[in-house]
Design an enzyme around this catalytic site. Structure first.
Site, PDB file in Angstrom:
ATOM      1  N   THR A  27     -11.527  25.766 -17.654  1.00  0.00           N
ATOM      2  CA  THR A  27     -12.122  25.312 -16.468  1.00  0.00           C
ATOM      3  C   THR A  27     -13.497  24.826 -16.841  1.00  0.00           C
ATOM      4  OG1 THR A  27     -10.765  26.534 -15.027  1.00  0.00           O
ATOM      5  CG2 THR A  27     -12.932  25.570 -14.217  1.00  0.00           C
ATOM      6  N   PHE A  60     -17.176  24.154 -15.545  1.00  0.00           N
ATOM      7  CA  PHE A  60     -18.152  24.512 -14.193  1.00  0.00           C
ATOM      8  C   PHE A  60     -19.360  23.630 -14.308  1.00  0.00           C
ATOM      9  CE2 PHE A  60     -15.293  27.881 -14.855  1.00  0.00           C
ATOM     10  CZ  PHE A  60     -15.006  28.794 -13.612  1.00  0.00           C
TER      11      PHE A  60
END
Length: 279
Positions: free
Chosen positions: A174, A176
């Site tokens: 992921t 961010f």
């Protein structure tokens, strides 16, 4: 004594967003929020200094809500961080993998760990949050229940890890972004930089094609281009783009000048150092 600075994230303590906060801002106070809207609100209100927000996942794609909040938030991207998503199976102290019957987690996490769940004949139970699942299992104190949660959650809720890295894919990552009320731009000529911006295309034939042509002719690498419906209209009028480079670099400077001819409302969301993960 100076007051600790605060960084807000969405989720319960032990969530992946919390993990990134602890990893990159270890001396800051991490502030959990129930929703993405709450995260934006506490930073805009000055109750936290920064926000840590997931924006893309290598399996699930873009985090949809963020792209609607970001353009109108008044916040700016000042950094990016990539996290390899790891999920562990955890239960109350003294339990064993053989005694587990149900496994609790967020629906996406359960979907990303299908093989392990199927191999061990476990019944999946949906929770609102991966870290929240660990808290629920700890509160239930039932040795037949386990949670699939990030490693940090086991420490926070006093659970034992029964199996590590139970996700199906080992490339689950992921991205961010860190958001700030102020636009703090990375210095030019000091390593790789990412520039994020939004724009609306004019209602002209081939306007998007012409708007993007300047990036090609000036040798600027565009790494993201996503369209959005604005105001409920079924026309892709707004775009979020990301490119390699600094607005003061001559090539990007010229490309942005050309972009302005065919667009309206060009807004720089952030100029920030590229995370080493990209290379």
């Amino acid at each position: 004594m100076t007051e600790r600075r605060r960084i807000a994230y969405q989720g319960e303590p032990g969530a992946n967003s919390h993990q990134v906060c602890v990893q990159h801002y270890p001396d800051w106070e991490s502030v959990p929020c129930a929703s993405f809207e709450d995260v934006f609100a506490v930073v805009e209100a000055g109750e936290a200094d920064l926000a840590m927000i997931p924006i893309d996942n290598s399996i699930a794609g873009r985090v949809a809500d963020i792209h609607h909040f970001l353009p109108s938030s008044g916040l700016h991207i000042v950094a990016e961080h990539f996290l390899r998503i790891r999920f562990h199976l955890m239960g109350v102290p003294g339990t064993s993998l053989e005694s587990i019957r149900t496994v609790h987690s967020h629906v996406h996490a359960l979907g990303q760990c299908r093989k392990f769940i199927r191999e061990h004949g476990l019944k999946p139970i949906i929770s609102g949050d991966t870290a929240g699942a660990a808290r629920e299992v700890a509160e239930a104190a039932d040795p037949s229940q386990a949670a699939i949660s990030p490693p940090l959650a086991a420490q926070i809720y006093g659970l034992e890890i029964l199996a590590e890295d139970v996700e199906d894919e080992d490339h689950n990552t992921t991205r961010f972004v860190v958001l700030s009320p102020g636009l703090v731009q990375a210095a030019p000529g000091n390593g790789p930089v990412v520039t994020s911006f939004i724009f609306n295309v004019r209602n002209l034939p081939a306007a998007l094609y012409k708007a993007l042509g300047g990036f090609a002719t000036n040798g600027v690498n565009m790494t993201k281009l996503e369209s959005y419906m604005v105001g409920g209209e079924f026309t892709a009028t707004q775009f979020l783009a990301e490119v390699d480079g600094h607005p003061e670099d001559l090539g990007l400077q010229r490309a942005l000048e050309e972009l302005a001819f065919f667009t309206t409302d060009v807004k720089i969301l952030g100029v920030y150092p590229a995370d080493a993960f990209r290379s």
